[in-house]
Design an enzyme around this catalytic site. Structure first.
Site, PDB file in Angstrom:
ATOM      1  N   GLU A  24      -1.923   9.987  -0.908  1.00  0.00           N
ATOM      2  CA  GLU A  24      -3.184   9.248  -1.119  1.00  0.00           C
ATOM      3  C   GLU A  24      -3.894   8.994   0.204  1.00  0.00           C
ATOM      4  O   GLU A  24      -5.110   9.079   0.315  1.00  0.00           O
ATOM      5  CB  GLU A  24      -2.897   7.916  -1.831  1.00  0.00           C
ATOM      6  CG  GLU A  24      -4.147   7.151  -2.261  1.00  0.00           C
ATOM      7  CD  GLU A  24      -4.619   6.092  -1.262  1.00  0.00           C
ATOM      8  OE1 GLU A  24      -5.691   5.523  -1.471  1.00  0.00           O
ATOM      9  OE2 GLU A  24      -3.923   5.845  -0.258  1.00  0.00           O
ATOM     10  N   GLU A  25      -3.101   8.670   1.221  1.00  0.00           N
ATOM     11  CA  GLU A  25      -3.681   8.264   2.506  1.00  0.00           C
ATOM     12  C   GLU A  25      -4.291   9.448   3.263  1.00  0.00           C
ATOM     13  O   GLU A  25      -3.768  10.559   3.204  1.00  0.00           O
ATOM     14  CB  GLU A  25      -2.588   7.638   3.390  1.00  0.00           C
ATOM     15  CG  GLU A  25      -1.886   6.439   2.778  1.00  0.00           C
ATOM     16  CD  GLU A  25      -2.726   5.176   2.802  1.00  0.00           C
ATOM     17  OE1 GLU A  25      -3.921   5.239   3.191  1.00  0.00           O
ATOM     18  OE2 GLU A  25      -2.194   4.128   2.435  1.00  0.00           O
ATOM     19  N   ASP A  45       0.841  -1.209   0.000  1.00  0.00           N
ATOM     20  CA  ASP A  45       0.000   0.000   0.000  1.00  0.00           C
ATOM     21  C   ASP A  45       0.871   1.253   0.000  1.00  0.00           C
ATOM     22  O   ASP A  45       0.946   1.936   1.021  1.00  0.00           O
ATOM     23  CB  ASP A  45      -0.892  -0.054   1.255  1.00  0.00           C
ATOM     24  CG  ASP A  45      -1.906   1.066   1.329  1.00  0.00           C
ATOM     25  OD1 ASP A  45      -2.083   1.769   0.339  1.00  0.00           O
ATOM     26  OD2 ASP A  45      -2.521   1.242   2.401  1.00  0.00           O
ATOM     27  N   HIS A 104      -3.513  -1.497   6.339  1.00  0.00           N
ATOM     28  CA  HIS A 104      -3.435  -0.383   7.289  1.00  0.00           C
ATOM     29  C   HIS A 104      -3.005  -0.825   8.686  1.00  0.00           C
ATOM     30  O   HIS A 104      -3.313  -0.159   9.684  1.00  0.00           O
ATOM     31  CB  HIS A 104      -4.759   0.401   7.335  1.00  0.00           C
ATOM     32  CG  HIS A 104      -4.903   1.304   6.148  1.00  0.00           C
ATOM     33  ND1 HIS A 104      -5.880   2.264   6.035  1.00  0.00           N
ATOM     34  CD2 HIS A 104      -4.162   1.401   5.007  1.00  0.00           C
ATOM     35  CE1 HIS A 104      -5.741   2.907   4.878  1.00  0.00           C
ATOM     36  NE2 HIS A 104      -4.716   2.396   4.239  1.00  0.00           N
ATOM     37  N   ASP A 156      -3.098  -0.876  -6.822  1.00  0.00           N
ATOM     38  CA  ASP A 156      -3.123  -0.599  -5.383  1.00  0.00           C
ATOM     39  C   ASP A 156      -3.359  -1.898  -4.608  1.00  0.00           C
ATOM     40  O   ASP A 156      -4.084  -2.780  -5.072  1.00  0.00           O
ATOM     41  CB  ASP A 156      -4.226   0.428  -5.073  1.00  0.00           C
ATOM     42  CG  ASP A 156      -3.982   1.157  -3.751  1.00  0.00           C
ATOM     43  OD1 ASP A 156      -2.988   0.859  -3.065  1.00  0.00           O
ATOM     44  OD2 ASP A 156      -4.798   2.033  -3.400  1.00  0.00           O
TER      45      ASP A 156
HETATM   46 ZN    ZN Z   1      -3.772   2.773   2.306  1.00  0.00          ZN
END
Ligand code: ZN
Length: 380
Positions: A195-196, A144, A331, A242
């Site tokens: 992105e996060e 990720d 995550h 992704d």
């Molecule tokens: Zn992520």
């Protein structure tokens, strides 16, 4: 007269659509003996030249982030000198930084035929995000999206020499004045920042880099008379990778109806590579499971939030390669280097390279692989 004009416009439109969807299969010989595989050491998690430097915390605005950005710049500068590199920068407040503006740097690398002027090239655009999450502290985000960045870097290096060969051959043959899409087609890599979410995913706390880039490119006009009006319009297909690289073989649906044709091509390539015994991972399970889905089937295109959102909102066709069920360590601190299944990472890189080679119609332009390398792989 009027009817004739409508007819002519329709024929022109249809011709352009067919050109846009052009896609030439690679032969078994090219797949088995020619298209370069990822190099053995590319994805070594400790000292591999492509992946290892990305496997560090790289929160936007931190030294780790800048080191990874430098790694991209050095890689393209050293290994892919014919590519044009640029950065697109922005800043934003975040829910966790108070009044401070956090900087975001998107990395962009582009290569198009040497005879095509700015504004006339159309791109196959390969995309992943390189930032890592703010929390938990020390989070690596191997799937990720460190591994997807590395897959794209290795994939474009695999097709670079064939692009050179093809464009040299085309140049020596000469052109009509009116270049068609194939003669104007190039390739682009976007490694996006921010992105996060810093706190929790909302429209304003997420995809900072992608939002800024889509807006800027939407407003960057090419010179009048160019084929494409804006930089955004020159993206033919936005392919977003992704959450890939764990060994879990999570199925990836075809999310978008308008790019289902490209999903089907990639799924076909996956099946061929498996059948030819060219994948290193031992999975018998298919990743792209919806090849047979019909165009009037169910497409859940508004569900998955990711970097493609501001591009899709502006009409950019997108192939989103993300599993519907996220990896087990998603995550969590466990999404680290050891979580990756390296044969899977290599296979994704090969699949991405082969897909891009078909999209860019590179059959016939790959040199044979050195004999020693062929023998090593044939033993698998
Ligand atoms: Zn992520």
């Amino acid at each position: 007269m009027r009817a004739w004009r409508v007819y002519a416009a329709l024929v022109l439109l249809l011709t352009r659509c067919l050109q846009t969807l052009a896609y030439a299969p690679l032969s078994d010989d090219t797949l088995k003996h020619r298209i370069p595989w990822p190099e053995t050491n590319d994805f070594d998690i400790h000292n591999g030249p492509i992946l290892a430097p990305i496997l560090v915390p790289r929160v936007p605005g931190t030294p780790g982030s800048l080191e990874v950005l430098n790694h991209f710049i050095k890689f393209f500068g050293n290994e892919l000198p014919d590519w044009t590199i640029s950065l697109q920068n922005s800043t934003s407040k975040t829910p966790t930084h108070g009044d401070k503006n956090v900087p975001f740097h998107n990395f962009i690398a582009t290569r198009h035929p040497p005879w095509v002027s700015t504004g006339n090239a159309g791109y196959l655009t390969l995309v992943a995000h390189y930032d890592s999450k703010y929390t938990p502290e020390g989070f690596i985000g191997a799937t990720d999206s460190a591994a997807p960045c590395a897959m794209i870097m290795s994939a474009v290096r695999s097709i670079d020499a064939a692009l050179t060969n093809k464009w040299a051959a085309m140049e020596s043959q000469g052109f009509d004045l009116d270049l068609d899409d194939e003669q104007s087609r190039g390739i682009q890599v976007l490694l996006l920042d921010g992105e996060e979410a810093f706190q929790s995913w909302t429209a304003t706390d997420s995809i900072y880099g992608a939002r800024s880039l889509a807006e800027e490119w939407d407003n960057t006009m090419y010179p009048a008379m160019s084929t494409h009006k804006t930089m955004l319009n020159s993206i033919e297909l936005f392919v977003l990778l992704d959450l890939l690289g764990s060994g879990e073989n999570l199925p990836i649906p075809s999310w978008m109806q308008n790019t289902h044709w490209s999903y089907q091509h990639m799924a076909e390539m996956e099946q061929r590579l498996r059948k030819l015994g060219l994948f290193k991972s031992d999975a018998k399970q298919t990743w792209l499971t919806e090849k047979e889905k019909k165009n009037d089937g169910v497409f859940q295109q508004n569900i998955m939030q990711d970097d493609h959102i501001p591009f899709v909102a502006r009409g950019v066709p997108t192939l989103h390669l993300i599993p519907s069920h996220f990896p087990r360590e998603w995550h969590r601190i466990g999404d680290n280097a050891e979580y990756l299944d390296i044969p899977t990472v290599e296979d994704w890189s090969l699949l991405t390279a082969a897909f891009a080679a078909e999209y860019l119609e590179l059959e016939g332009y790959f040199d044979p692989r050195p004999q020693a390398l062929r023998a090593a792989r044939d033993e698998l």
